[in-house]
Scaffold this active site. Structure first.
Site, mmCIF file in Angstrom:
data_model
loop_
_atom_site.group_PDB
_atom_site.id
_atom_site.type_symbol
_atom_site.label_atom_id
_atom_site.label_comp_id
_atom_site.label_asym_id
_atom_site.label_seq_id
_atom_site.Cartn_x
_atom_site.Cartn_y
_atom_site.Cartn_z
ATOM 1 N N LEU A 64 -4.002 53.302 -15.486
ATOM 2 C CA LEU A 64 -5.313 53.946 -15.557
ATOM 3 C C LEU A 64 -5.198 55.472 -15.539
ATOM 4 O O LEU A 64 -4.172 56.028 -15.137
ATOM 5 C CB LEU A 64 -6.160 53.440 -14.384
ATOM 6 C CG LEU A 64 -6.418 51.906 -14.439
ATOM 7 C CD1 LEU A 64 -6.776 51.364 -13.075
ATOM 8 C CD2 LEU A 64 -7.491 51.583 -15.473
ATOM 9 N N PRO A 65 -6.263 56.163 -15.967
ATOM 10 C CA PRO A 65 -6.175 57.622 -16.158
ATOM 11 C C PRO A 65 -6.027 58.447 -14.877
ATOM 12 O O PRO A 65 -5.314 59.438 -14.873
ATOM 13 C CB PRO A 65 -7.514 57.978 -16.843
ATOM 14 C CG PRO A 65 -8.060 56.703 -17.377
ATOM 15 C CD PRO A 65 -7.528 55.623 -16.485
ATOM 16 N N THR A 95 -0.203 57.426 -13.310
ATOM 17 C CA THR A 95 0.347 58.599 -12.629
ATOM 18 C C THR A 95 -0.771 59.223 -11.801
ATOM 19 O O THR A 95 -1.731 59.763 -12.347
ATOM 20 C CB THR A 95 0.892 59.611 -13.643
ATOM 21 O OG1 THR A 95 1.976 59.008 -14.344
ATOM 22 C CG2 THR A 95 1.394 60.865 -12.939
ATOM 23 N N LYS A 170 8.035 61.101 -9.821
ATOM 24 C CA LYS A 170 7.498 61.524 -11.108
ATOM 25 C C LYS A 170 6.902 62.930 -11.031
ATOM 26 O O LYS A 170 7.125 63.768 -11.899
ATOM 27 C CB LYS A 170 6.435 60.541 -11.605
ATOM 28 C CG LYS A 170 5.808 61.031 -12.907
ATOM 29 C CD LYS A 170 5.318 59.995 -13.840
ATOM 30 C CE LYS A 170 5.016 60.650 -15.193
ATOM 31 N NZ LYS A 170 4.121 59.855 -16.030
ATOM 32 N N LYS A 245 -2.238 68.046 -16.288
ATOM 33 C CA LYS A 245 -2.691 67.056 -15.308
ATOM 34 C C LYS A 245 -1.597 66.785 -14.262
ATOM 35 O O LYS A 245 -1.861 66.768 -13.060
ATOM 36 C CB LYS A 245 -3.037 65.732 -16.022
ATOM 37 C CG LYS A 245 -3.466 64.613 -15.085
ATOM 38 C CD LYS A 245 -3.232 63.225 -15.688
ATOM 39 C CE LYS A 245 -3.235 62.160 -14.597
ATOM 40 N NZ LYS A 245 -2.774 60.841 -15.059
#
Lengths: 296, 296, 296, 296
Positions: A64-65, A95, A170, A245
């Site tokens: 998901l975003p 992420t 990450k 982002k």
């Protein structure tokens, strides 16, 4: 195995198709009719909401975003954790910040459901080819269980530590990446302005201590790295707004623990400047254009 | 072959000894009696000034601290170019700005003397072992002539382009290096603060897009890279004040051509801050201490 | 007039006392027993929750730590907007992001309740003395109504524009402030290191183009500005962690509209570094210590 | 009084004319025929070189582009100090690094010649009107002597300390100025993007703690400060390339004493970026264009 897959976008859609190819039954959900259509064509079973998908599943995968979508999908009365049977496994490949998945895992634990984070690197190309890298945060047992499923979608499944460690890995990797790309952009642009041949300069750097992924695999100067976005007009690759982002996540996470990241704070703003200038969709290596006179 | 060697310090002294071992006659000069003593013990012929050394020589090698010393040694009435016979070859291995060596080469050309820049990487360890990398700026002919001599002192002799290109390559490489080290420091410190095991984090980064020399060969977190200064209290390695000097050259060169280097301008000041705090002699990877609470 | 006051901390408690002195009836709420005790002693009426306070009130004033508290107090079933009668006025003096108050005002509008933002400057000293500056965002009518009440607590009531404009003004002012303080710190520390008398330097700057609030009213070098925190060991004043919070709001707001703030992104991290080093409670002008050798 | 004036450019020419108006005899030198022509027309006596001018003079004033010109004019066999009689006074109004003028003063002292630095602020407008500010570095005696002459060209003659202190004051002031201008640019651009009226925002800032010369006298947003370059297309004012030069002096001076200036290092590069983009001649407040979408 019965798998629920929530989030069938550019990444998730391709990942779900690899699960289908491997013979699993996949119950999918997405808000986009196009995404649903493609998923159905590939053999997936369409669900009307996340809970509907989850109630058929042994394993839930989410892609998901942002954190708020992940929270919405897992928590509350309409969330997955409210319906998934004991012993279920949830893998979040979105992420997001590390704290959110820790919070969700805490709720999962109280219901005897295993939750792990498994953000990816490798982009849409890796998602399609099934060659993604998964950075997994969870205990040893859950990792082994998750690895079986993830190996249908990726070839490099790394156990980073406890829940949240995948996200941390990450975030930190992309922080280093976002900075080192600007470093290479500055070095290449300076060298060219001073008169050295960019290819000769890249040759020296790549066999010396300036060597990095941003200089050898993805050099921002055109036609240095064969398959780099710089060699095809900065199309494809990793969009500047996605780097923006991820750096935002790094800064948010750093703020939560009061950890300074000086260059991180600055380069996030540099990528934001690029977006303001209308280049949000170009590969993030296009930041080198801010160091070239043509780009006035 | 008769070689004049000017500047017999930590680097130059060891380089000259490798020339002596290879059977060359070396006429050496240095202002330090200790350096002269060591050189003489190793079989070198002591000269009383640079001209005295050069007048016996086919080839002159200089290894000096800064541009002003290089100018003093080559130019003017007491300079080497005033006495070196036509057809001579001058190799400057100092790390200085590209313009100075171009100016000296111009003077050399008018006297039919070949001048090239050949700054090194590899440190005192490489100087002693004869495994330095030389980044050479000159034409094809001169490069081949220089390579014969340099190969006694290094194993990697790279032709970077015309005169000055060696300096440009070194400056740009070290600019990228100086920034990417801070990037890795920020990423490792953030990860550790967020709770991931530093070794696991380094493992992910080094097999992913954050990978760089500063993360795999010389990680600033202790005990990640086996032979890194971080694993021995930041002793040895590349002193912070030398990185500060090289970034100063990058900023000076960038200023001469009005090329912006945003991160370069900032990180030079970060290393300067480290020097102010008394850490000028520590390896530059010790900048990670500014991101750790113990280092308040 | 009957006023509900939610949030009776260091700032809010003193503000509420000024309303009591002016003869208003004030219904107060806070989670801290100490805060409640002080408020009661000063003549306030203690409420058991925000709704309890609001239902007696014509006007509600909130002074809370962060956006999530403001949302909790105003919105939802237990929120103030659920019980406040039509025609009521809500003034939020917390420092939060502009979007949150816009969202709350939208809800208020649907219930015919006027909502405005009115963040303050002037610190606890100004709160006690009733000399705060209020930066108010709302329409003309509501502003005039709010001004009557705010004038009991401050002497400078500025109409900045529509709802949210007060927050925007405060955020942008503090962004400029946070950067210019570092600018003055760098200038003063550099001058002192170069050998000029700091007082003479401040004299020149303050009568020239470097002049700013951070150089004349609150100079970070000790004993330049008489009443500055720098002249009393950086005690009192505006805590570094509060500046860090306000810069965080600037960066968040900038991120929402994709507006780059390069120096803003960097200086936030510099203040964060100060907090990591254990100086969160000192006045933010103490950042000059990072530029002084004693502070290694 | 007989005065030698070396450097009759945009600034020096106008300054010399004010000395002529005050009735002094001025012996002038410049390399530009146009400058010489104007000077002669105004009543000055043209000299063929600096020494020729100086040998007639009690006082020498120099106004030159950079340190190397100042050194050339004062030192060596063809320099002013070689011919000026004992008891002479030299005033250097160039903006250069503090060390150079200290070195020259040392030579002067050995010949019983007083040397002081007196860089100016006020631009060509102030030079013409005789309203410059002079920042003077020298002892009390020399200051009083210099003040008599400088008061014909400026209205604010500040004694900053010993030789070099004038340069230090100017450098540090302009360092603060260069940073605070970017701070105001970021704050104004962010506010406008968030939707506040720029004039309202400037009003708040200028009556609050963000107030500075760059926000009230020279606001980078058009039509806020009446006489600011921003209100006339960034024409006139203080050229970006001059700010770049002065920040370069700050960084050089900081490097000489190993003093970190983090924001200084970054903003110098930001102004350099503006120059690369072709805006070197615009007022430095035009840096706000890098924060606006039109300027992509």
């Amino acid at each position: 195995m019965n798998i629920a897959f929530i989030g069938l976008g550019n990444m998730g859609g391709k990942m779900a198709q690899n699960l289908l190819k491997a013979g699993h039954t996949v119950y999918g959900f997405d808000l986009s009719p196009t995404a649903i259509q493609e998923f159905q064509t590939a053999g997936g079973v369409v669900s009307t909401n996340p809970q509907d998908a989850a109630k058929h599943a042994d394993v839930v995968i989410t892609m998901l975003p942002a954190a708020k979508h992940v929270k919405d999908v897992y928590l509350g009365d309409t969330g997955i954790l409210a319906v998934l049977p004991e012993g279920g496994l949830c893998i979040d490949s979105s992420t997001i910040d590390p704290q959110t998945i820790k919070d969700i895992a805490e709720v999962g634990k109280s219901k005897n459901i295993q939750v792990c984070d498994a953000p990816v690197s490798g982009g849409t190309v890796g998602a399609q080819a099934g060659t993604l890298t998964f950075m997994v945060g969870t205990d040893e047992d859950t990792f082994n269980k998750a690895k079986n499923i993830l190996s249908h979608m990726g070839k490099n499944i790394v156990h980073c530590g406890d829940v949240g460690a995948g996200q941390i890995a990450k975030i930190c990797n992309n922080l280093i990446l976002g900075i080192s790309m600007v470093a290479v952009a500055e070095g290449m642009a300076l060298g060219a302005k001073l008169g050295i041949d960019p290819e000769a300069l890249a040759g020296v750097v790549n066999s010396s201590s300036g060597r990095c992924w941003s200089s050898d695999v993805c050099n921002p100067w055109p036609n240095i790295s064969e398959n780099a976005p710089a060699s095809r007009g900065y199309q494809g690759g990793f969009a500047t707004q996605l780097m923006l982002k991820d750096l935002g996540l790094a800064i948010e996470a750093a703020g939560q623990v009061k950890q300074p990241i000086l260059l991180g704070g600055l380069v996030q703003q540099l990528y934001q400047q690029r977006c303001l200038q209308g280049h949000a969709q170009l590969d993030f290596s296009s930041i080198i254009q801010n160091y070239l006179p043509d780009e006035a």
